[in-house]
Motif scaffolding. Sequence first.
Motif, PDB file in Angstrom:
ATOM      1  N   THR A  74       0.941  -1.218  -0.133  1.00  0.00           N
ATOM      2  CA  THR A  74       0.080   0.169  -0.087  1.00  0.00           C
ATOM      3  C   THR A  74       0.890   1.380  -0.090  1.00  0.00           C
ATOM      4  N   ALA A  75       0.314   2.391  -0.624  1.00  0.00           N
ATOM      5  CA  ALA A  75       1.231   3.592  -0.281  1.00  0.00           C
ATOM      6  C   ALA A  75       1.472   4.062   1.077  1.00  0.00           C
ATOM      7  N   ASP A  76       0.818   3.630   1.923  1.00  0.00           N
ATOM      8  CA  ASP A  76       1.047   3.915   3.488  1.00  0.00           C
ATOM      9  C   ASP A  76       1.634   2.684   4.107  1.00  0.00           C
ATOM     10  N   PHE A  77       2.252   1.824   3.373  1.00  0.00           N
ATOM     11  CA  PHE A  77       2.967   0.803   3.976  1.00  0.00           C
ATOM     12  C   PHE A  77       4.044   1.101   5.209  1.00  0.00           C
ATOM     13  N   LEU A  78       4.009   0.362   6.252  1.00  0.00           N
ATOM     14  CA  LEU A  78       5.082   0.713   7.314  1.00  0.00           C
ATOM     15  C   LEU A  78       5.650  -0.618   7.645  1.00  0.00           C
ATOM     16  N   GLY A  79       6.732  -0.492   7.850  1.00  0.00           N
ATOM     17  CA  GLY A  79       7.762  -1.911   8.129  1.00  0.00           C
ATOM     18  C   GLY A  79       8.504  -1.547   9.667  1.00  0.00           C
ATOM     19  N   VAL A  80       8.340  -2.612  10.452  1.00  0.00           N
ATOM     20  CA  VAL A  80       8.942  -2.524  11.572  1.00  0.00           C
ATOM     21  C   VAL A  80      10.042  -3.641  11.591  1.00  0.00           C
ATOM     22  N   TYR A  81      11.464  -3.029  11.891  1.00  0.00           N
ATOM     23  CA  TYR A  81      12.527  -3.850  11.649  1.00  0.00           C
ATOM     24  C   TYR A  81      13.382  -3.487  12.824  1.00  0.00           C
ATOM     25  N   SER A  82      14.393  -4.454  12.992  1.00  0.00           N
ATOM     26  CA  SER A  82      15.423  -4.516  13.904  1.00  0.00           C
ATOM     27  C   SER A  82      16.284  -3.216  13.870  1.00  0.00           C
ATOM     28  N   ASP A  83      16.376  -2.531  12.688  1.00  0.00           N
ATOM     29  CA  ASP A  83      17.001  -1.144  12.798  1.00  0.00           C
ATOM     30  C   ASP A  83      16.094   0.039  12.567  1.00  0.00           C
ATOM     31  N   GLY A  84      14.880  -0.100  12.785  1.00  0.00           N
ATOM     32  CA  GLY A  84      13.952   0.814  12.734  1.00  0.00           C
ATOM     33  C   GLY A  84      12.684   0.921  12.007  1.00  0.00           C
ATOM     34  N   PHE A  85      11.995   1.962  11.524  1.00  0.00           N
ATOM     35  CA  PHE A  85      11.043   1.775  10.705  1.00  0.00           C
ATOM     36  C   PHE A  85      11.190   2.018   9.468  1.00  0.00           C
ATOM     37  N   GLY A  86      10.357   1.726   8.308  1.00  0.00           N
ATOM     38  CA  GLY A  86      10.660   1.860   6.958  1.00  0.00           C
ATOM     39  C   GLY A  86       9.236   2.103   6.408  1.00  0.00           C
ATOM     40  N   ASP A  87       9.228   2.939   5.431  1.00  0.00           N
ATOM     41  CA  ASP A  87       8.107   2.986   4.428  1.00  0.00           C
ATOM     42  C   ASP A  87       8.108   2.254   3.264  1.00  0.00           C
ATOM     43  N   LYS A  88       7.298   2.333   2.296  1.00  0.00           N
ATOM     44  CA  LYS A  88       7.087   1.811   0.877  1.00  0.00           C
ATOM     45  C   LYS A  88       8.398   2.018   0.147  1.00  0.00           C
ATOM     46  N   ALA A  89       8.861   3.377   0.245  1.00  0.00           N
ATOM     47  CA  ALA A  89      10.077   3.874  -0.457  1.00  0.00           C
ATOM     48  C   ALA A  89      11.252   3.295   0.062  1.00  0.00           C
ATOM     49  N   ASP A  90      11.477   3.055   1.302  1.00  0.00           N
ATOM     50  CA  ASP A  90      12.285   2.078   1.940  1.00  0.00           C
ATOM     51  C   ASP A  90      12.376   0.632   1.439  1.00  0.00           C
ATOM     52  N   HIS A  91      11.255   0.014   1.374  1.00  0.00           N
ATOM     53  CA  HIS A  91      11.147  -1.239   1.154  1.00  0.00           C
ATOM     54  C   HIS A  91      11.560  -1.710  -0.480  1.00  0.00           C
ATOM     55  N   THR A  92      11.092  -0.732  -1.416  1.00  0.00           N
ATOM     56  CA  THR A  92      11.316  -0.711  -2.615  1.00  0.00           C
ATOM     57  C   THR A  92      12.804  -0.296  -2.791  1.00  0.00           C
ATOM     58  N   GLY A  93      13.320   0.619  -2.229  1.00  0.00           N
ATOM     59  CA  GLY A  93      14.712   1.379  -2.577  1.00  0.00           C
ATOM     60  C   GLY A  93      15.758   0.124  -2.253  1.00  0.00           C
ATOM     61  N   GLN A  94      15.429  -0.975  -1.400  1.00  0.00           N
ATOM     62  CA  GLN A  94      16.406  -1.811  -1.094  1.00  0.00           C
ATOM     63  C   GLN A  94      16.771  -2.476  -2.475  1.00  0.00           C
ATOM     64  N   LEU A  95      16.124  -2.382  -3.367  1.00  0.00           N
ATOM     65  CA  LEU A  95      16.228  -3.051  -4.597  1.00  0.00           C
ATOM     66  C   LEU A  95      16.929  -2.085  -5.959  1.00  0.00           C
ATOM     67  N   ALA A  96      17.271  -1.096  -5.237  1.00  0.00           N
ATOM     68  CA  ALA A  96      17.902  -0.215  -6.287  1.00  0.00           C
ATOM     69  C   ALA A  96      18.988  -0.739  -7.105  1.00  0.00           C
ATOM     70  N   HIS A  97      19.848  -1.575  -6.401  1.00  0.00           N
ATOM     71  CA  HIS A  97      21.041  -2.160  -6.987  1.00  0.00           C
ATOM     72  C   HIS A  97      20.945  -3.560  -7.230  1.00  0.00           C
ATOM     73  N   GLY A  98      19.601  -4.080  -7.412  1.00  0.00           N
ATOM     74  CA  GLY A  98      19.161  -5.172  -7.697  1.00  0.00           C
ATOM     75  C   GLY A  98      18.864  -6.441  -6.480  1.00  0.00           C
ATOM     76  N   ALA A  99      18.923  -7.649  -6.817  1.00  0.00           N
ATOM     77  CA  ALA A  99      18.486  -8.551  -5.807  1.00  0.00           C
ATOM     78  C   ALA A  99      19.287  -8.503  -4.438  1.00  0.00           C
ATOM     79  N   THR A 100      18.377  -8.721  -3.358  1.00  0.00           N
ATOM     80  CA  THR A 100      18.811  -8.487  -1.950  1.00  0.00           C
ATOM     81  C   THR A 100      18.848 -10.060  -1.360  1.00  0.00           C
ATOM     82  N   VAL A 101      18.245 -11.010  -1.879  1.00  0.00           N
ATOM     83  CA  VAL A 101      17.812 -12.028  -1.296  1.00  0.00           C
ATOM     84  C   VAL A 101      18.203 -13.342  -2.633  1.00  0.00           C
ATOM     85  N   VAL A 102      19.128 -14.551  -2.224  1.00  0.00           N
ATOM     86  CA  VAL A 102      19.168 -15.411  -3.156  1.00  0.00           C
ATOM     87  C   VAL A 102      18.239 -16.584  -3.094  1.00  0.00           C
TER      88      VAL A 102
END
Length: 128
Positions: A35-63
């Motif tokens: 959702t546009a208002d997505f909220l993630g709660v992680y061990s290093d803090g909070f993240g929104d949709k841009a943070d979640h999708t932004g982790q893929l800016a340089h490609g895959a993060t999981v094998v």
Amino acid sequence: MRAEDIQKDALLALETRVWTALVQGDAAADGALLTADFLGVYSDGFGDKADHTGQLAHGATVVDFRLSDVKLRQICEDAALLIYRADYLRVGGADWEAMLISSLWERRDGAWRNSFSQDTPLTGYTHP
């Protein structure tokens, strides 16, 4: 098959698509499930949709990943909490990691989208 089991299977399939987007490095596919208002709660803090999708800016993060111990808590007709264990291997990682995840899925405008996720890393982990 019970309606709850069908719902659990359908939401697990959507959750699997989120993980598959992490494997494929596909930010568009990832974002389409949030959702546009997505909220993630992680061990290093909070993240929104841009943070979640932004982790893929340089490609895959999981094998690779495996989802197990799936539970469903139906909140109402248009919201359900999917709770499960994720075992995964990060890109560049040498060891598998695991976490317990609670993902809130909401039906908005006729489509199910992930609006909230809380990830709890398992410590003292050994891969099954």
